[in-house]
Scaffold this motif. Structure first.
Motif, PDB file in Angstrom:
ATOM      1  N   VAL A  76       0.844  -1.205   0.000  1.00 62.53           N
ATOM      2  CA  VAL A  76       0.000   0.000   0.000  1.00 62.53           C
ATOM      3  C   VAL A  76       0.877   1.252   0.000  1.00 62.53           C
ATOM      4  O   VAL A  76       0.593   2.217  -0.708  1.00 62.53           O
ATOM      5  CB  VAL A  76      -0.981  -0.011   1.201  1.00 62.53           C
ATOM      6  CG1 VAL A  76      -1.662   1.338   1.377  1.00 62.53           C
ATOM      7  CG2 VAL A  76      -2.023  -1.113   1.024  1.00 62.53           C
ATOM      8  N   LYS A  77       1.969   1.219   0.750  1.00 63.30           N
ATOM      9  CA  LYS A  77       2.877   2.382   0.810  1.00 63.30           C
ATOM     10  C   LYS A  77       3.629   2.582  -0.507  1.00 63.30           C
ATOM     11  O   LYS A  77       3.920   3.711  -0.892  1.00 63.30           O
ATOM     12  CB  LYS A  77       3.885   2.201   1.947  1.00 63.30           C
ATOM     13  CG  LYS A  77       3.268   2.289   3.320  1.00 63.30           C
ATOM     14  CD  LYS A  77       4.295   1.993   4.387  1.00 63.30           C
ATOM     15  CE  LYS A  77       3.620   1.870   5.739  1.00 63.30           C
ATOM     16  NZ  LYS A  77       4.515   1.315   6.755  1.00 63.30           N
ATOM     17  N   ASN A  78       3.965   1.502  -1.194  1.00 68.11           N
ATOM     18  CA  ASN A  78       4.777   1.595  -2.405  1.00 68.11           C
ATOM     19  C   ASN A  78       3.982   1.846  -3.683  1.00 68.11           C
ATOM     20  O   ASN A  78       4.544   2.307  -4.671  1.00 68.11           O
ATOM     21  CB  ASN A  78       5.624   0.333  -2.576  1.00 68.11           C
ATOM     22  CG  ASN A  78       6.836   0.365  -1.684  1.00 68.11           C
ATOM     23  OD1 ASN A  78       7.497   1.386  -1.546  1.00 68.11           O
ATOM     24  ND2 ASN A  78       7.130  -0.759  -1.061  1.00 68.11           N
ATOM     25  N   ALA A  79       2.712   1.527  -3.676  1.00 67.05           N
ATOM     26  CA  ALA A  79       1.891   1.688  -4.888  1.00 67.05           C
ATOM     27  C   ALA A  79       1.630   3.166  -5.133  1.00 67.05           C
ATOM     28  O   ALA A  79       0.927   3.815  -4.372  1.00 67.05           O
ATOM     29  CB  ALA A  79       0.582   0.918  -4.739  1.00 67.05           C
ATOM     30  N   GLN A  80       2.211   3.707  -6.176  1.00 66.81           N
ATOM     31  CA  GLN A  80       2.060   5.119  -6.500  1.00 66.81           C
ATOM     32  C   GLN A  80       0.878   5.298  -7.454  1.00 66.81           C
ATOM     33  O   GLN A  80       0.826   4.665  -8.522  1.00 66.81           O
ATOM     34  CB  GLN A  80       3.351   5.655  -7.101  1.00 66.81           C
ATOM     35  CG  GLN A  80       4.500   5.577  -6.099  1.00 66.81           C
ATOM     36  CD  GLN A  80       5.799   6.028  -6.693  1.00 66.81           C
ATOM     37  OE1 GLN A  80       6.257   5.479  -7.686  1.00 66.81           O
ATOM     38  NE2 GLN A  80       6.395   7.043  -6.077  1.00 66.81           N
ATOM     39  N   TYR A  81      -0.029   6.173  -7.049  1.00 63.35           N
ATOM     40  CA  TYR A  81      -1.302   6.367  -7.737  1.00 63.35           C
ATOM     41  C   TYR A  81      -1.156   6.434  -9.258  1.00 63.35           C
ATOM     42  O   TYR A  81      -1.774   5.660  -9.985  1.00 63.35           O
ATOM     43  CB  TYR A  81      -1.980   7.635  -7.200  1.00 63.35           C
ATOM     44  CG  TYR A  81      -3.359   7.854  -7.750  1.00 63.35           C
ATOM     45  CD1 TYR A  81      -4.469   7.419  -7.044  1.00 63.35           C
ATOM     46  CD2 TYR A  81      -3.561   8.501  -8.968  1.00 63.35           C
ATOM     47  CE1 TYR A  81      -5.746   7.615  -7.532  1.00 63.35           C
ATOM     48  CE2 TYR A  81      -4.831   8.699  -9.471  1.00 63.35           C
ATOM     49  CZ  TYR A  81      -5.922   8.250  -8.753  1.00 63.35           C
ATOM     50  OH  TYR A  81      -7.184   8.436  -9.253  1.00 63.35           O
ATOM     51  N   GLU A  82      -0.332   7.363  -9.738  1.00 59.83           N
ATOM     52  CA  GLU A  82      -0.228   7.586 -11.188  1.00 59.83           C
ATOM     53  C   GLU A  82       0.363   6.376 -11.904  1.00 59.83           C
ATOM     54  O   GLU A  82       0.015   6.087 -13.052  1.00 59.83           O
ATOM     55  CB  GLU A  82       0.573   8.855 -11.512  1.00 59.83           C
ATOM     56  CG  GLU A  82       2.044   8.816 -11.130  1.00 59.83           C
ATOM     57  CD  GLU A  82       2.351   9.151  -9.665  1.00 59.83           C
ATOM     58  OE1 GLU A  82       3.548   9.250  -9.339  1.00 59.83           O
ATOM     59  OE2 GLU A  82       1.420   9.301  -8.846  1.00 59.83           O
ATOM     60  N   HIS A  83       1.230   5.638 -11.236  1.00 60.32           N
ATOM     61  CA  HIS A  83       1.846   4.472 -11.871  1.00 60.32           C
ATOM     62  C   HIS A  83       0.919   3.255 -11.841  1.00 60.32           C
ATOM     63  O   HIS A  83       0.919   2.458 -12.776  1.00 60.32           O
ATOM     64  CB  HIS A  83       3.202   4.182 -11.249  1.00 60.32           C
ATOM     65  CG  HIS A  83       4.166   5.306 -11.455  1.00 60.32           C
ATOM     66  ND1 HIS A  83       5.036   5.723 -10.500  1.00 60.32           N
ATOM     67  CD2 HIS A  83       4.353   6.129 -12.525  1.00 60.32           C
ATOM     68  CE1 HIS A  83       5.741   6.748 -10.958  1.00 60.32           C
ATOM     69  NE2 HIS A  83       5.335   7.011 -12.186  1.00 60.32           N
ATOM     70  N   VAL A  84       0.151   3.125 -10.783  1.00 58.17           N
ATOM     71  CA  VAL A  84      -0.871   2.067 -10.743  1.00 58.17           C
ATOM     72  C   VAL A  84      -1.848   2.307 -11.888  1.00 58.17           C
ATOM     73  O   VAL A  84      -2.186   1.387 -12.638  1.00 58.17           O
ATOM     74  CB  VAL A  84      -1.595   2.036  -9.377  1.00 58.17           C
ATOM     75  CG1 VAL A  84      -2.793   1.101  -9.417  1.00 58.17           C
ATOM     76  CG2 VAL A  84      -0.635   1.637  -8.261  1.00 58.17           C
TER      77      VAL A  84
END
Length: 177
Positions: free
Chosen positions: A73-81
């Motif tokens: 959850v901490k590593n998932a970056q919105y724009e990249h997801v």
């Protein structure tokens, strides 16, 4: 599907059709290591952590699962997801809910599906499953010991040989100074 890395497509197929979270981890980790400058690097790590978390919970390792899913959850970056054809808000919701369920005493393993928001990506995955004789969003084969315990039952000869080769390269490099 040129906009998505092949390793990512493989990851999705392993995740949703084969439920082989160990292989998800393997293909994404290899891709991530080969592309250290990729701007989506942290999000690839998040995908790896989701797969590892699911692998752990299916094996009953609750602590390891929670740790991996919280890190994801901490590593998932919105724009990249989003750029990987997933819904970032739903992904965070699904993964957060999963680790909260694991923390409950009565948690049992249940497959999850990643929230694919790109209809072309999902269609491509469905077609690829059909070609390979796989079922999209199939249930885990809980009776398949190799699937559940893959890290302990797999053939490690290649890994051992590669580690020895890398160690020899380091020795050779150190001796050339």
């Amino acid at each position: 599907m040129k906009q998505y890395p092949e390793a990512y497509i493989d990851y999705l197929l392993f995740f949703h059709a084969e439920r082989d979270y160990f292989e998800c981890h393997e293909v994404m980790e290899e891709f991530w290591k080969e592309h250290p400058e990729d701007e989506r690097s942290r999000t690839y790590v998040a995908l790896i952590q989701i797969a590892v978390g699911m692998y752990h919970i299916r094996r009953g390792n609750r602590l390891g699962a929670v740790k991996m899913l919280q890190s994801a959850v901490k590593n998932a970056q919105y724009e990249h997801v989003l750029s990987l054809g997933l819904d970032p808000m739903k992904l965070e919701e699904i993964v957060t809910w999963e680790w909260k369920r694991i923390e409950m005493d009565n948690h049992f393993y249940e497959d999850i599906n990643l929230p694919i928001s790109d209809p072309e990506l999902e269609s491509w995955c469905l077609n690829e499953c059909s070609k390979r004789g796989l079922t999209w969003q199939a249930a885990s084969r809980m009776e398949d010991e190799l699937l559940i315990q893959k890290h302990t039952l797999r053939d490690r000869d290649e890994v051992i040989l590669e580690r020895a080769r890398q160690q020899q390269l380091r020795k050779d490099k150190g001796g050339a100074r």
